[in-house]
Design a protein around this motif. Structure first.
Motif, mmCIF file in Angstrom:
data_model
loop_
_atom_site.group_PDB
_atom_site.id
_atom_site.type_symbol
_atom_site.label_atom_id
_atom_site.label_comp_id
_atom_site.label_asym_id
_atom_site.label_seq_id
_atom_site.Cartn_x
_atom_site.Cartn_y
_atom_site.Cartn_z
ATOM 1 N N GLU A 38 -35.251 5.050 -14.807
ATOM 2 C CA GLU A 38 -35.192 5.677 -13.484
ATOM 3 C C GLU A 38 -34.056 5.075 -12.664
ATOM 4 O O GLU A 38 -33.482 5.749 -11.802
ATOM 5 N N ARG B 212 -41.130 8.340 -5.962
ATOM 6 C CA ARG B 212 -41.031 9.399 -6.971
ATOM 7 C C ARG B 212 -40.596 8.837 -8.322
ATOM 8 O O ARG B 212 -40.942 9.383 -9.372
ATOM 9 N N TYR B 213 -39.857 7.731 -8.293
ATOM 10 C CA TYR B 213 -39.455 7.086 -9.546
ATOM 11 C C TYR B 213 -40.644 6.335 -10.155
ATOM 12 O O TYR B 213 -40.816 6.330 -11.380
ATOM 13 N N ALA C 93 -42.758 9.145 -11.687
ATOM 14 C CA ALA C 93 -42.200 9.666 -12.944
ATOM 15 C C ALA C 93 -42.476 8.696 -14.093
ATOM 16 O O ALA C 93 -42.870 9.111 -15.195
#
Length: 327
Positions: A118, A215-216, A219
């Motif tokens: 990421e 969001r990383y 993920a």
């Protein structure tokens, strides 16, 4: 000291009625029958009431002890269940097998790898959106990857031209497409360019806003859950249930200290990533903060397991952000 205080209080309670009676109706022993009856009525009324109070108190103590024993039984059985889950966990990959606590280390290593991946995306995003804010050291790595050993000869000119070229593009999509001319499309970068982007993203990982960074985390977590979700879901549910028992118990401090002593550094890091990467509020997660179960993140043995070795100040901000948004 406490037992002496209780004994003294009981002595005062028992002797006070007799002292009051004798101070009011002083004199020697009497031969009058009715006087003995009056004294008996007085003392039986007083000490009968005291006996009821003592009975009520001993009943309360018995019930409290029973509740404590019941809580202890549930709490320690849950921890035994948690340890059983860990001891019986097993991960097979690449011809290797990781079991028990080694499986926890494997999962933490996987989180590190995923977040390092990421970081490549973060680096690409920074060069696209804020190229003028990227430090020179990262431009040296990027230009060395793009231009080879001659990068140093024209570094200042190349950096200025790169920034001017990217920032001159109209909007984000145009910048993104223009950046590809320098470093290639996502996933198609050369290994050296990818490492340069990874270094840039890693160093800036804790500098971008948490909402962007989350969001990383999400993920990375989703990919980990795809492989190990059954174990991690059950593990988190058990920890949250244990934490709920701890916080609602009068013996909360002892339970919290025991829980802190039992969690390994790998478990603490995994718990953090499970909360940080959750795209929904985790019910009961606030109890983990109340009990201090993530406090060990501030130690070097946990920091060394996390991307870019965050400082104590960065860990504190991260924990605060996680519990602000995820509980």
């Amino acid at each position: 000291m406490k037992n002496r205080l209780i004994a003294f209080s009981l002595a005062v309670i028992v002797l006070t009625p007799a002292i009051l009676y004798l101070s009011k109706f002083h004199g020697g022993l009497t031969v009058q029958h009715e006087r003995w009856g009056e004294a008996g009525s007085y003392f039986s009324g007083i000490y009968g009431s005291l006996a009821l109070l003592v009975l009520a108190y001993t009943t309360y103590l018995t019930q409290a002890q029973f509740r404590r024993q019941n809580e202890d039984s549930i709490f320690y059985k849950l921890f035994d269940s948690l340890q059983y889950r860990i001891q019986n966990s097993s991960i097979s990959t690449g011809g290797k097998e990781f079991s028990a606590h080694k499986s926890l280390k494997y999962i933490v290593d996987e989180f590190y790898k995923e977040l390092s991946g990421e970081a490549v995306e973060i680096g690409r995003m920074l060069f696209c959106t804020e190229p003028e804010k990227v430090a020179n050291v990262h431009y040296t790595k990027l230009f060395a990857a793009i231009n080879g050993p001659t990068w140093i000869e024209t570094f200042e000119e190349d950096r200025a031209a790169f920034i001017a070229d990217i920032t001159s593009q109209g909007h984000f999509n145009e910048r993104w497409e223009r950046l590809k001319d320098y470093i290639g499309s996502r996933g198609e970068e050369s290994q050296s360019v990818r490492e340069a982007l990874r270094a840039t993203g890693s160093v800036n990982f804790y500098k971008i806003p948490f909402k962007s960074r989350q969001r990383y985390y999400t993920a990375a977590l989703q990919r980990i859950l795809a492989e190990h979700g059954e174990f991690l879901d059950g593990y988190l549910s058990t920890i949250l249930y244990i934490a709920n028992i701890c916080t609602t118990s009068k013996n909360s401090l002892q339970y919290a200290q025991y829980a802190q002593s039992q969690l390994t550094r790998y478990e603490v890091v995994i718990l953090f990533y499970l909360l940080a990467g959750s795209d929904e509020k985790v019910v009961g997660a606030g109890n983990l903060k109340t009990l201090g179960l993530l406090n060990r993140l501030r130690t070097i043995d946990c920091q060394s397991l996390m991307i870019d070795l965050p400082s104590v100040e960065e860990i504190d901000r991260e924990i605060a952000a996680v519990f602000e948004t995820g509980t």
